[in-house]
Design a protein around this motif. Structure first.
Motif, PDB file in Angstrom:
ATOM      1  N   ARG A 198       9.605  11.975   8.333  1.00 36.90           N
ATOM      2  CA  ARG A 198       9.996  10.574   8.123  1.00 36.90           C
ATOM      3  C   ARG A 198       9.137   9.638   8.963  1.00 36.90           C
ATOM      4  NH1 ARG A 198      16.546  11.654   8.365  1.00 36.90           N
ATOM      5  NH2 ARG A 198      16.819  12.278   6.166  1.00 36.90           N
ATOM      6  N   ALA A 201       5.706   9.353   7.339  1.00 35.97           N
ATOM      7  CA  ALA A 201       5.697   8.472   6.162  1.00 35.97           C
ATOM      8  C   ALA A 201       5.695   7.009   6.567  1.00 35.97           C
ATOM      9  CB  ALA A 201       6.908   8.779   5.273  1.00 35.97           C
ATOM     10  N   ALA A 353       8.063  11.909   0.422  1.00 31.99           N
ATOM     11  CA  ALA A 353       7.774  10.534   0.845  1.00 31.99           C
ATOM     12  C   ALA A 353       6.400  10.461   1.513  1.00 31.99           C
ATOM     13  CB  ALA A 353       8.855  10.031   1.793  1.00 31.99           C
ATOM     14  N   ALA A 434       9.810  13.385  -8.174  1.00 36.38           N
ATOM     15  CA  ALA A 434       8.652  12.947  -7.390  1.00 36.38           C
ATOM     16  C   ALA A 434       7.365  13.485  -7.991  1.00 36.38           C
ATOM     17  CB  ALA A 434       8.794  13.418  -5.939  1.00 36.38           C
TER      18      ALA A 434
END
Length: 486
Positions: A198, A201, A353, A434
């Protein structure tokens, strides 16, 4: 036994600024012995403009490298001499294919020490070519950095390099973050891997915003006509006036012609690190994945290990290239995510992501290449019928009606290469949605012909082919790549 996770200090990599040097680049070599080099650097733009650089360098004595002590001094010497060499080669009415001993002898010695080729590289023009304006402020702020040396003395050229400096600085913390993720994956710590992904990203999104700022202070026309000429290498440059490449004359009488690519952002170890750590694999340009084989999602052993992006590691400082190889030996994030795809959706989403942000970054780069290379090259060809003063170099070679290719530093098909690299970024996606989203095809826009006054055949715009490096000549040969190839 599993190989150990690389330790950044073993490769001269900063946990804060990544591949930028921990010690700021020197603004001057401290030993007065090198004052002649520094004098040329201080007047480089004027010497190029007046076309007197070659005469000055021809009269320059061959200086020894014995006075270079610390790494920062070796790096500055390399940066200076590669700028001098490219100015010497491209700074006249016609290119010169011989670099005299006053540059070649010390440059070759310096290159052996730093493990880099004797040509301007991303390291010379970006990593080792900046200074902070205010030492108490960070260097990831574009408004706080300046270049040390340029060919043109223009804000446009400085900005072109500095955007990459800021990206390197802002992206530096991603390196230790993802090494932590690799360690956590070894321990089966899904929560830590998810947290690191995270953070990765979010930081990638910041890098995209920095890249978008390229247009603020770098004019596409000026870049295309004035700056990129000096960034050309010597590979595949026959039409620009270097049919054999360049000879670095060491005075021995045994020097041979060599061919090198010019500086390219494909030489950025940071961008290659992103691919390595996420398990993104690139094939030679034009080669498609085999839909009948599952090896790409299982062992992936069939993916070629020799392509343009891997070849660019030869232009990186030796320790940086070794770091990428060693990270590749321990990278496990993609396999870890795939093994838990059915049970840990948060992990899969975080991983996807990162791929989406990296793909978006490459989309921004394609837009920049289109604006700074593709469109100016079309305008250039449209004007090429006008009589002009004869001048053989990268710019005039770009207007060759016979070949209709923008000539630059050494090549692959520019837009196909960049689009394939972008599309390959999304291939490891775990979530079905995705994967579908990142494999979508971009809609082709019209040609702004309000009255539809041209027939279909005449409206088809042939994509100019431009080579890799910050300057670009492009062919379909898969061994090469493109201007600022991220």
């Amino acid at each position: 036994m599993r190989p150990p996770i690389p330790v950044l200090s073993d490769y001269g990599i900063s946990p804060k600024h990544g591949f930028l040097p921990d010690v700021l680049p020197l603004t001057r070599l401290p030993d007065p012995y090198y004052n002649k080099w520094e004098s040329i650097a201080a007047n480089l733009q004027n010497l190029i403009l007046s076309k007197r650089l070659r005469g000055v360098i021809d009269r320059l004595p061959v200086l020894s490298t014995i006075g270079l002590e610390h790494d920062a001094e070796w790096r500055r010497a390399y940066m200076l001499l590669t700028f001098f060499a490219h100015g010497y080669i491209w700074g006249g009415d016609t290119p010169c294919d011989r670099v005299p001993p006053s540059i070649s002898v010390p440059l070759l010695d310096i290159c052996d020490h730093l493990e880099v080729p004797p040509v301007s590289t991303y390291a010379a023009s970006v990593l080792w070519n900046f200074k902070p304006l205010f030492v108490d402020e960070d260097i990831d702020d574009l408004d706080n950095i300046a270049t040390l040396v340029t060919f043109t003395g223009s804000l446009d050229e400085s900005w072109f390099y500095l955007v990459s400096v800021a990206i390197e600085a802002r992206g530096g913390p991603i390196i230790p973050l993802m090494l932590t993720a690799i360690s956590a994956a070894r321990q089966g710590d899904s929560a830590t891997v998810t947290r690191c992904l995270r953070g990765f990203a979010e930081r990638l999104d910041d890098l995209g915003e920095l890249l978008r700022r390229m247009h603020e202070s770098c004019d596409p026309g000026f870049f295309y006509r004035r700056i990129r000429t000096f960034l050309a290498g010597s590979k595949n440059m026959a039409e620009a006036g270097l049919p054999h490449g360049v000879m670095y004359d060491d005075g021995s009488g045994k020097s041979k012609y060599v061919q090198y690519s010019g500086p390219s952002n494909a030489q950025s170890s940071l961008i290659q690190f992103f691919d390595v750590v996420l398990g993104v694999e690139h094939r030679p340009t034009g080669e498609k994945p085999d839909p009948a084989s599952e090896s790409e999602r299982e062992g992936r052993s069939s993916v070629p290990k020799h392509n343009f992006i891997r070849d660019m590691r030869r232009y990186m400082p030796g320790p940086h290239a070794r770091f990428l190889n060693d990270v590749g030996a321990v990278a496990n994030i993609r396999e870890f995510v795939e093994s838990r795809a059915a049970t840990d959706r948060s992990l899969s989403i975080a991983y996807d992501a990162c791929l989406a942000m990296l793909r978006a970054f490459r989309d921004i780069h394609i837009a920049i290449v289109t604006r700074y290379i593709i469109l100016p090259s079309r305008e250039n060809r449209a004007r090429s019928r006008s009589p002009e003063v004869a001048r053989t170099n990268l710019a005039t070679a770009s207007k060759n009606e016979k070949h209709k290719k923008v000539k630059g530093t050494g090549g692959t098909a520019l837009i196909p290469f960049l689009k394939q690299a972008r599309d390959e970024t999304g291939e490891p996606s775990v979530e079905t949605w995705a994967r579908k989203f990142m494999s979508r095809q971009t809609k082709v826009s019209g040609q702004n012909d309000f009255f539809l006054g041209k027939d279909e055949k005449s409206e088809a715009l042939e994509e100019p082919l431009v080579e890799h490096g910050l300057a670009g000549t492009w062919t379909m040969d898969e061994d090469y790549g493109g201007i600022c190839n991220y």
